[in-house]
Write an enzyme that holds these catalytic residues in place. Sequence first.
Site, short mmCIF file in Angstrom:
data_model
loop_
_atom_site.label_atom_id
_atom_site.label_comp_id
_atom_site.label_asym_id
_atom_site.label_seq_id
_atom_site.Cartn_x
_atom_site.Cartn_y
_atom_site.Cartn_z
N TYR A 48 84.69 23.30 -41.11
CA TYR A 48 85.67 24.48 -40.88
C TYR A 48 86.08 25.37 -42.08
O TYR A 48 86.21 26.55 -41.79
CB TYR A 48 86.96 23.73 -40.40
CG TYR A 48 87.99 24.75 -40.07
CD1 TYR A 48 88.13 25.33 -38.96
CD2 TYR A 48 89.36 24.64 -41.08
CE1 TYR A 48 89.37 26.48 -39.12
CE2 TYR A 48 90.19 25.61 -41.03
CZ TYR A 48 90.29 26.30 -39.65
OH TYR A 48 91.47 26.89 -39.48
N SER A 76 92.55 31.10 -43.79
CA SER A 76 93.19 29.57 -43.76
C SER A 76 92.98 29.00 -45.38
O SER A 76 92.05 29.67 -45.96
CB SER A 76 92.25 28.53 -43.01
OG SER A 76 92.89 27.28 -43.26
#
Length: 251
Positions: free
Chosen positions: A157, A144
């Site tokens: 995250y 990501s």
Amino acid sequence: MKDAFGIPQSLLVLGGASEIALATTRRLVARRTRTVWLAGRPSPALDQTAAQLRALGADVHTVAFDALDPDSHETVLGKVFAEGDIDMVLLAFGVLGDQAHDEREPVNAVRVAQTNYTGAVSAGLVSARALQAQGHGSLVVLSSVAGERARRSNFIYGSSKAGLDTFAQGLGDALHGTGVHVMVVRPGFVRSKMTAGLEEAPLATTPEAVATAIELGLRRRSEIVWVPGALRLVMSALRHLPRSVFRRLPV
């Protein structure tokens, strides 16, 4: 075996109910992929994904897999590889978590880290060893852009994805010359069930767009794929901003 354009005949999806994984698998099945293994926690979503792919003509198998149980990974994944060569492994599992809540509940933050990083390290190494033993294959890892720089809004995250991204790059270097190709995919904000209700970030994308980028990356044997491609320049600029400036950005 893959064809001359890098499309696999057989595919193992770790995180079989993922929307990105489904979009990618649908695209590959439409091209050439015929055998699909969906590894994930038993659920109606996993069964529905299998049914959709069978309707497209794929030979689909499901296998119980838990990212949070690394002690089982070698046994579970070993049984899949024992059934025949796997041309591609798609590591697609992960959780977003709830940043505000997880900051107050460290146990939840640890669960995000264990799923996104620790579980991925275990499954990635087991898969890589199996691919190397058969002498060919691709390991595609969904990372990501959140891992490029810690942001106040999602650093738990983001840190787990940063660890995963670094691990996957190093694994790719370790496997260079063995016949195994490792590709890291860095999507931006993806419109999906996981992000439903969240404020959409600039350059948001879709599972289908990520799937298209993965197919192109396989054909090119890319090592890093950004989705959309413009994020490469955006994140390069953000990565080099002074911290005092970066802190004032609405991110």
